[in-house]
Design an enzyme around this catalytic site. Structure first.
Site, PDB file in Angstrom:
ATOM      1  N   ARG A 100      73.134  24.952 -24.474  1.00  0.00           N
ATOM      2  CA  ARG A 100      74.562  24.690 -24.257  1.00  0.00           C
ATOM      3  C   ARG A 100      75.274  26.036 -24.143  1.00  0.00           C
ATOM      4  NH1 ARG A 100      77.075  20.033 -24.314  1.00  0.00           N
ATOM      5  NH2 ARG A 100      74.998  19.150 -24.396  1.00  0.00           N
ATOM      6  N   THR A 128      77.780  26.000 -16.362  1.00  0.00           N
ATOM      7  CA  THR A 128      77.191  25.842 -17.682  1.00  0.00           C
ATOM      8  C   THR A 128      75.689  26.025 -17.490  1.00  0.00           C
ATOM      9  OG1 THR A 128      77.129  23.462 -17.289  1.00  0.00           O
ATOM     10  CG2 THR A 128      78.922  24.282 -18.658  1.00  0.00           C
ATOM     11  N   GLU A 139      79.307  42.763 -29.928  1.00  0.00           N
ATOM     12  CA  GLU A 139      80.468  42.831 -29.015  1.00  0.00           C
ATOM     13  C   GLU A 139      80.282  43.990 -28.039  1.00  0.00           C
ATOM     14  OE1 GLU A 139      84.114  42.852 -31.299  1.00  0.00           O
ATOM     15  OE2 GLU A 139      83.550  40.955 -32.226  1.00  0.00           O
ATOM     16  N   TYR A 153      75.652  40.682 -34.507  1.00  0.00           N
ATOM     17  CA  TYR A 153      76.895  40.927 -33.760  1.00  0.00           C
ATOM     18  C   TYR A 153      76.632  41.934 -32.657  1.00  0.00           C
ATOM     19  CZ  TYR A 153      81.015  38.513 -35.411  1.00  0.00           C
ATOM     20  OH  TYR A 153      81.957  37.563 -35.639  1.00  0.00           O
ATOM     21  N   LYS A 192      73.077  21.754 -18.117  1.00  0.00           N
ATOM     22  CA  LYS A 192      73.004  20.470 -17.394  1.00  0.00           C
ATOM     23  C   LYS A 192      71.705  20.448 -16.588  1.00  0.00           C
ATOM     24  CE  LYS A 192      78.008  19.707 -17.444  1.00  0.00           C
ATOM     25  NZ  LYS A 192      78.754  20.959 -17.686  1.00  0.00           N
ATOM     26  N   ASP A 209      82.442  26.199  -9.166  1.00  0.00           N
ATOM     27  CA  ASP A 209      81.980  25.822 -10.502  1.00  0.00           C
ATOM     28  C   ASP A 209      80.782  24.898 -10.294  1.00  0.00           C
ATOM     29  OD1 ASP A 209      81.505  24.548 -12.891  1.00  0.00           O
ATOM     30  OD2 ASP A 209      83.614  24.186 -13.364  1.00  0.00           O
TER      31      ASP A 209
HETATM   32  N1  DSN Z   1      81.659  17.345 -19.923  1.00  0.00           N
HETATM   33  C1  DSN Z   1      80.959  17.686 -18.706  1.00  0.00           C
HETATM   34  C2  DSN Z   1      80.481  16.486 -17.975  1.00  0.00           C
HETATM   35  O1  DSN Z   1      80.059  15.546 -18.619  1.00  0.00           O
HETATM   36  O2  DSN Z   1      80.510  16.476 -16.755  1.00  0.00           O
HETATM   37  C3  DSN Z   1      81.762  18.536 -17.835  1.00  0.00           C
HETATM   38  O3  DSN Z   1      82.278  19.582 -18.549  1.00  0.00           O
END
Ligand code: DSN
Length: 426
Positions: free
Chosen positions: A241, A232, A62, A60, A235, A206
Site C-alpha cells: 500500500r 498507487t 528524511e 528515519y 492495485k 493517475d
Molecule cells: N480507493 C481506490 C479505489 O478503490 O479505486 C481509489 O483510491
C-alpha cells in the site's frame, strides 16, 4: 526486575498481543475463503510482506538518497535507489519519487508542485470514473484550485474529446488530468496531449488502477508522453500500500520538494523496500502472463454479465474491471454489494455515469479480477464465478441459490490456496 522487554526476546505477535493476532487471523481466513473482487485490491507476495515487516521500519531518512537529514542511511539509500531504478525500468520514467505514502498524497504533491492557488485543472467527472482527488468538491484541493470536468460519451462509452477540447479552450487549464478509478476503457493519451499542447497545459496521468497492466505490457504507457504520472503501488501493480510519482526531469526538483519537505516528513522505508521487491517481481516475464490473464478473466465476466442482461457501463471493458448498472436487473448497488457479501464475494457499490441515485446506494457495482488472477484463477474458474454471481443476482431471495453460491465460493477458494503456511495465532 526488568523494566521493559528486550527487543531480542523471542516473542511473536501471538505471545504478546493475542487480540491483534486473532483479529489478523480472522482477516487472513476471510481473505482465504472469500472471492476478493474489489477492483483496487490484490494479494502481495510473501517477499513483499517480509519487506514490509522488516527493520527498515525503524529508520528515519528524511531527504533523498545521498542527501539525508539523518545519519545511518547508507542501507536505506541502497534500498530507495533500487526501488527508483526498477520503477524507471518498468515504466521508462526519467525521474521517480517512491516516497508518497499513497495515491492521494501523491496527487496533492503534484498539484502543489505544478500549480498556484486559483489555477484550473481539467479532470474527469467523478460519476464517469474520475477520482475524489481529481477535484471533487468534498476535498480540500477543490478549495485551492478550480476544477473543470469532462465526461464520457453515453453512446460510445468513450471519452468525449470534442467536449475535452471545448472545455480546455473555455477554461485554459494549467493541468489536464487523465486516469480513473472506475473507467473501463483504454485511454487515448495522444489526443489528450494534443489538446494540452493547444492550450499550453501540462499533462498528468493517475495510473493507480492500471499501473500493473501498463507494466505488464497490456495497456498503453503514458509515461514517455506525459509530464507527470502518479500511481498507487498496491492495485494491479501488486506491491505494498503506497504511492509513487514519475515525471520528466524538468519537473523533478519541484516534485521532490513538494513530497518532502512540502507535505511529508520521514518516508516509510519498509514500504519503499517492499516497493523495490514488487517492482522486481513486475519486471519478471511471469508478470506479463499475469497481466494478460487479468484481461482474459475480465472478458469472461463481461460476456456472462452481458448475456444475463446486465448493463455494462462504457459498453465494454479494456482493463481489469467492469462497472455494472445493476438497476438493469432490478437491484441497487448497495443491495448487490450486501447480497454478494453474504456468500463471501466482495465488490463495491459504485456510481455510474450521471447516476440519478446517491453514492451510498448508487445504481452500480464495480467488480475486478486482479486479486483472483493473482490467486491463479483462469477463464474456467472465472466462468464459475460469473455464473455464481448471475444466479444470485437473478434470485436474490432463493436460499437454495444462496447455499449453492456459498458452496461454489468454498470450492473455488479451496482450489486456489492463499498464503497456505501463514498464521498469526499458532
Ligand atoms: N480507493 C481506490 C479505489 O478503490 O479505486 C481509489 O483510491
Amino acid at each position: 526486575m526488568k523494566k521493559y522487554r528486550n527487543v531480542n526476546e523471542p516473542l511473536r505477535l501471538k505471545d504478546c498481543d493475542r487480540e491483534t493476532a486473532e483479529a489478523l487471523e480472522r482477516e487472513l481466513e476471510r481473505q482465504r475463503h472469500g472471492l476478493e473482487m474489489i477492483a483496487s485490491e490484490n494479494f502481495v507476495s510473501r517477499a513483499v510482506l517480509e519487506a514490509l515487516g522488516s527493520v527498515a521500519t525503524n529508520k528515519y531518512s528524511e531527504g533523498y538518497p545521498g542527501n539525508r537529514y539523518y545519519g545511518g542511511c547508507t542501507n536505506i539509500d541502497s534500498i530507495e535507489r533500487l526501488a527508483i531504478a526498477r520503477a524507471q525500468q518498468l515504466f521508462g520514467a526519467e525521474h521517480v519519487n517512491v516516497q508518497p505514502l499513497s495515491g492521494a498524497p501523491a496527487n496533492v504533491a503534484v498539484y502543489s508542485a505544478l500549480l498556484q492557488p486559483g489555477d484550473t485543472v481539467l479532470g474527469m467527472d467523478l460519476s464517469h470514473g474520475g477520482h475524489l482527488t481529481h477535484g471533487h468538491p468534498v476535498t480540500w484541493m477543490s478549495k485551492l484550485f478550480t476544477f473543470a470536468r469532462y465526461k464520457t460519451d453515453p453512446t460510445t462509452g468513450l471519452i468525449d474529446f470534442d467536449q475535452v477540447r471545448a472545455l480546455a479552450k473555455q477554461h485554459r487549464p494549467k493541468l489536464i488530468l487523465v486516469g480513473y478509478s472506475a473507467y473501463t476503457r483504454e485511454i487515448d493519451y495522444v489526443q489528450f496531449k494534443q489538446i494540452a499542447d493547444e492550450v499550453g497545459a501540462l499533462t498528468m496521468a493517475d495510473i493507480a488502477h492500471i499501473a500493473g497492466l501498463i507494466a505488464g505490457g497490456v495497456m498503453q504507457n503514458p509515461t514517455p508522453l506525459f509530464d507527470v504520472i502518479t500511481t498507487t503501488t498496491h492495485k494491479t501493480l501488486r506491491g505494498p500500500r503506497g504511492g509513487m510519482i514519475m515525471c520528466k526531469d524538468t519537473h523533478a526538483a519541484a516534485i521532490d520538494k513538494a513530497v518532502f519537505p512540502g507535505f511529508q516528513g520521514g518516508p516509510h522505508e519498509n514500504n519503499v523496500a517492499a516497493k523495490a521487491v514488487a517492482f522486481k517481481e513486475a519486471l519478471a516475464p511471469s508478470f506479463k502472463t499475469y497481466a494478460q490473464q487479468i484481461l482474459k478473466n475480465t472478458k469472461v465476466l463481461e460476456k456472462i454479465f452481458s448475456d444475463a442482461g446486465i448493463t455494462i457501463c462504457f459498453n465494454k471493458t479494456d482493463n481489469h474491471m467492469l462497472l455494472l448498472d445493476v438497476t438493469s436487473i432490478g437491484l441497487t448497488g448497495k443491495h448487490t454489494e450486501q447480497l454478494l457479501d453474504t456468500v463471501g464475494i466482495t465488490v463495491n457499490k459504485n456510481v455510474i455515469p450521471d447516476d440519478p441515485r446517491k453514492p451510498m446506494d448508487p445504481s452500480g457495482i464495480r467488480i475486478g479480477t486482479p486479486a483472483l488472477t493473482t490467486r491463479g484463477f483462469d477463464e474456467r474458474d472465472m466462468a464459475l464465478v460469473g455464473e455464481t454471481i448471475v444466479n444470485l443476482l437473478k434470485s436474490p431471495n432463493d436460499t437454495s441459490v444462496c447455499t449453492r453460491a456459498q458452496d461454489a465460493v468454498r470450492a473455488l477458494t479451496d482450489a486456489h490456496p492463499l498464503y497456505p503456511d501463514l498464521t498469526y495465532t499458532t
